[in-house]
Design a protein around this motif. Structure first.
Motif, PDB file in Angstrom:
ATOM      1  N   LYS A  56      51.006  41.166  55.123  1.00 49.52           N
ATOM      2  CA  LYS A  56      51.640  41.100  53.804  1.00 49.52           C
ATOM      3  C   LYS A  56      51.915  39.659  53.391  1.00 49.52           C
ATOM      4  O   LYS A  56      51.693  39.273  52.242  1.00 49.52           O
ATOM      5  N   GLY A  57      52.403  38.874  54.325  1.00 46.75           N
ATOM      6  CA  GLY A  57      52.918  37.557  53.975  1.00 46.75           C
ATOM      7  C   GLY A  57      51.885  36.497  53.669  1.00 46.75           C
ATOM      8  O   GLY A  57      52.171  35.555  52.935  1.00 46.75           O
ATOM      9  N   VAL A  58      50.668  36.635  54.210  1.00 48.59           N
ATOM     10  CA  VAL A  58      49.650  35.612  53.972  1.00 48.59           C
ATOM     11  C   VAL A  58      49.093  35.686  52.555  1.00 48.59           C
ATOM     12  O   VAL A  58      48.762  34.655  51.953  1.00 48.59           O
ATOM     13  N   SER A  59      48.984  36.880  52.012  1.00 55.73           N
ATOM     14  CA  SER A  59      48.319  37.044  50.715  1.00 55.73           C
ATOM     15  C   SER A  59      49.260  37.402  49.572  1.00 55.73           C
ATOM     16  O   SER A  59      48.841  37.394  48.409  1.00 55.73           O
ATOM     17  N   ALA A  60      50.504  37.708  49.862  1.00 58.96           N
ATOM     18  CA  ALA A  60      51.419  38.158  48.814  1.00 58.96           C
ATOM     19  C   ALA A  60      52.819  37.594  49.048  1.00 58.96           C
ATOM     20  O   ALA A  60      53.076  36.924  50.040  1.00 58.96           O
ATOM     21  N   TYR A  61      53.711  37.862  48.108  1.00 61.22           N
ATOM     22  CA  TYR A  61      55.110  37.435  48.178  1.00 61.22           C
ATOM     23  C   TYR A  61      55.227  35.916  48.228  1.00 61.22           C
ATOM     24  O   TYR A  61      55.888  35.342  49.097  1.00 61.22           O
ATOM     25  N   GLY A  62      54.578  35.281  47.273  1.00 62.48           N
ATOM     26  CA  GLY A  62      54.667  33.827  47.168  1.00 62.48           C
ATOM     27  C   GLY A  62      55.954  33.389  46.509  1.00 62.48           C
ATOM     28  O   GLY A  62      56.948  34.133  46.465  1.00 62.48           O
ATOM     29  N   LEU A  63      55.959  32.171  45.980  1.00 59.25           N
ATOM     30  CA  LEU A  63      57.158  31.635  45.347  1.00 59.25           C
ATOM     31  C   LEU A  63      57.531  32.426  44.103  1.00 59.25           C
ATOM     32  O   LEU A  63      56.667  32.831  43.322  1.00 59.25           O
ATOM     33  N   SER A  64      58.824  32.615  43.908  1.00 61.10           N
ATOM     34  CA  SER A  64      59.330  33.201  42.673  1.00 61.10           C
ATOM     35  C   SER A  64      59.421  32.107  41.613  1.00 61.10           C
ATOM     36  O   SER A  64      59.209  30.920  41.898  1.00 61.10           O
ATOM     37  N   ALA A  65      59.766  32.498  40.394  1.00 62.42           N
ATOM     38  CA  ALA A  65      59.970  31.497  39.340  1.00 62.42           C
ATOM     39  C   ALA A  65      61.089  30.533  39.740  1.00 62.42           C
ATOM     40  O   ALA A  65      61.005  29.324  39.498  1.00 62.42           O
ATOM     41  N   GLN A  66      62.118  31.055  40.371  1.00 63.62           N
ATOM     42  CA  GLN A  66      63.201  30.197  40.857  1.00 63.62           C
ATOM     43  C   GLN A  66      62.688  29.218  41.895  1.00 63.62           C
ATOM     44  O   GLN A  66      63.053  28.044  41.897  1.00 63.62           O
ATOM     45  N   GLY A  67      61.826  29.700  42.797  1.00 65.43           N
ATOM     46  CA  GLY A  67      61.249  28.829  43.807  1.00 65.43           C
ATOM     47  C   GLY A  67      60.388  27.732  43.210  1.00 65.43           C
ATOM     48  O   GLY A  67      60.414  26.584  43.674  1.00 65.43           O
ATOM     49  N   GLU A  68      59.629  28.069  42.190  1.00 61.23           N
ATOM     50  CA  GLU A  68      58.809  27.053  41.519  1.00 61.23           C
ATOM     51  C   GLU A  68      59.694  25.978  40.904  1.00 61.23           C
ATOM     52  O   GLU A  68      59.370  24.785  40.981  1.00 61.23           O
ATOM     53  N   ARG A  69      60.806  26.374  40.332  1.00 61.35           N
ATOM     54  CA  ARG A  69      61.739  25.397  39.763  1.00 61.35           C
ATOM     55  C   ARG A  69      62.334  24.522  40.860  1.00 61.35           C
ATOM     56  O   ARG A  69      62.490  23.300  40.683  1.00 61.35           O
ATOM     57  N   GLN A  70      62.670  25.123  41.992  1.00 60.94           N
ATOM     58  CA  GLN A  70      63.213  24.357  43.115  1.00 60.94           C
ATOM     59  C   GLN A  70      62.225  23.292  43.579  1.00 60.94           C
ATOM     60  O   GLN A  70      62.616  22.151  43.842  1.00 60.94           O
ATOM     61  N   LEU A  71      60.958  23.672  43.686  1.00 61.97           N
ATOM     62  CA  LEU A  71      59.960  22.719  44.166  1.00 61.97           C
ATOM     63  C   LEU A  71      59.698  21.624  43.147  1.00 61.97           C
ATOM     64  O   LEU A  71      59.509  20.456  43.517  1.00 61.97           O
ATOM     65  N   ALA A  72      59.700  21.974  41.863  1.00 62.79           N
ATOM     66  CA  ALA A  72      59.515  20.950  40.827  1.00 62.79           C
ATOM     67  C   ALA A  72      60.642  19.926  40.890  1.00 62.79           C
ATOM     68  O   ALA A  72      60.407  18.710  40.809  1.00 62.79           O
ATOM     69  N   GLU A  73      61.867  20.397  41.067  1.00 62.29           N
ATOM     70  CA  GLU A  73      63.011  19.490  41.172  1.00 62.29           C
ATOM     71  C   GLU A  73      62.930  18.674  42.458  1.00 62.29           C
ATOM     72  O   GLU A  73      63.232  17.476  42.465  1.00 62.29           O
ATOM     73  N   CYS A  74      62.511  19.319  43.529  1.00 64.68           N
ATOM     74  CA  CYS A  74      62.430  18.644  44.826  1.00 64.68           C
ATOM     75  C   CYS A  74      61.495  17.441  44.774  1.00 64.68           C
ATOM     76  O   CYS A  74      61.849  16.343  45.230  1.00 64.68           O
ATOM     77  N   VAL A  75      60.312  17.615  44.217  1.00 62.44           N
ATOM     78  CA  VAL A  75      59.337  16.517  44.239  1.00 62.44           C
ATOM     79  C   VAL A  75      59.660  15.437  43.218  1.00 62.44           C
ATOM     80  O   VAL A  75      59.340  14.259  43.441  1.00 62.44           O
ATOM     81  N   THR A  76      60.304  15.794  42.116  1.00 62.23           N
ATOM     82  CA  THR A  76      60.642  14.772  41.118  1.00 62.23           C
ATOM     83  C   THR A  76      61.871  13.977  41.524  1.00 62.23           C
ATOM     84  O   THR A  76      62.042  12.834  41.080  1.00 62.23           O
ATOM     85  N   GLN A  77      62.717  14.560  42.378  1.00 64.20           N
ATOM     86  CA  GLN A  77      63.929  13.873  42.829  1.00 64.20           C
ATOM     87  C   GLN A  77      63.875  13.635  44.344  1.00 64.20           C
ATOM     88  O   GLN A  77      64.891  13.700  45.025  1.00 64.20           O
ATOM     89  N   TRP A  78      62.707  13.349  44.857  1.00 60.41           N
ATOM     90  CA  TRP A  78      62.511  13.209  46.304  1.00 60.41           C
ATOM     91  C   TRP A  78      63.439  12.130  46.865  1.00 60.41           C
ATOM     92  O   TRP A  78      63.465  11.001  46.384  1.00 60.41           O
TER      93      TRP A  78
END
Length: 201
Positions: A38-60
């Protein structure tokens, strides 16, 4: 969010950014997704997770990674990809960084986690409901670190894995009994914990 640890691993040749994946669809749905089927092909990042990563890389705010090594689950792969893209790095998947397998509880509601953690506090070897033993999780993650320590030096490796495995690894590296892993501060989604060599450029 950062989880700083004292720089006690001065004998290491590298430093490591241990990163939990961003908020995922499994988190959003309150599900235990630990099987690779299940985990390799599905259940990726949520919209919240995408926002977290965008903030993470811009404020590294951590040392810049030189390599990215990640679990091959979709949520960790996507997390690693966001950082790798931001810094122009290649990625290496390693199945030993996968989620702890929760056996019969895979696919069930995440309210069952405390039931497993209660057993964890009693034994590092238990396989209650076919859950992967703490000792097994610690061994495979420690092996990843050991191999990179033998292979390279003076690098900063981003290691992208999952909450339970990273807490178990940190407990093992601190020399504490694995039964105490839940006494580690909880690792929030997209959080980074820096360990390894202290005096590096």
């Amino acid at each position: 969010m950062s989880n700083p640890l004292p720089p006690i691993f001065d004998h290491w040749r590298n430093r490591y950014l241990l990163m939990r994946h961003g908020h995922s669809e499994a988190n959003r749905q309150g599900l235990i997704v630990s099987a690779p089927e299940k985990g390799v092909s599905a259940y990726g990042l949520s919209a919240q997770g995408e926002r977290q990563l965008a903030e993470c890389v811009t404020q590294w705010r951590w040392p810049l990674p030189t390599r990215v090594v990640h679990s091959d689950f979709l949520r960790t792969t996507q997390t690693a990809q966001r950082v790798a893209d931001a810094f122009g790095l290649e990625m290496t998947a390693d199945v030993r960084l996968r989620e702890r397998h929760f056996g019969e509880l895979d696919g069930e509601a995440d309210r069952y986690y405390p039931e497993v953690w209660a057993q964890d506090a009693l034994s590092g070897e238990h396989c209650y409901r076919q859950v992967e033993a703490l000792s097994s999780v610690a061994a495979r993650l420690e092996a990843v670190i050991a191999e990179w320590e033998a292979a390279v030096a003076n690098e900063t490796l981003l290691i992208v894995s999952h909450g339970d495995p990273l807490q178990i690894l940190l407990t093992a590296l601190s020399g504490r009994p694995l039964t105490e892993h839940r006494e580690q501060p909880a690792l929030a989604p997209a959080s980074i914990t820096l360990i390894g060599a202290r005096a590096m450029a």
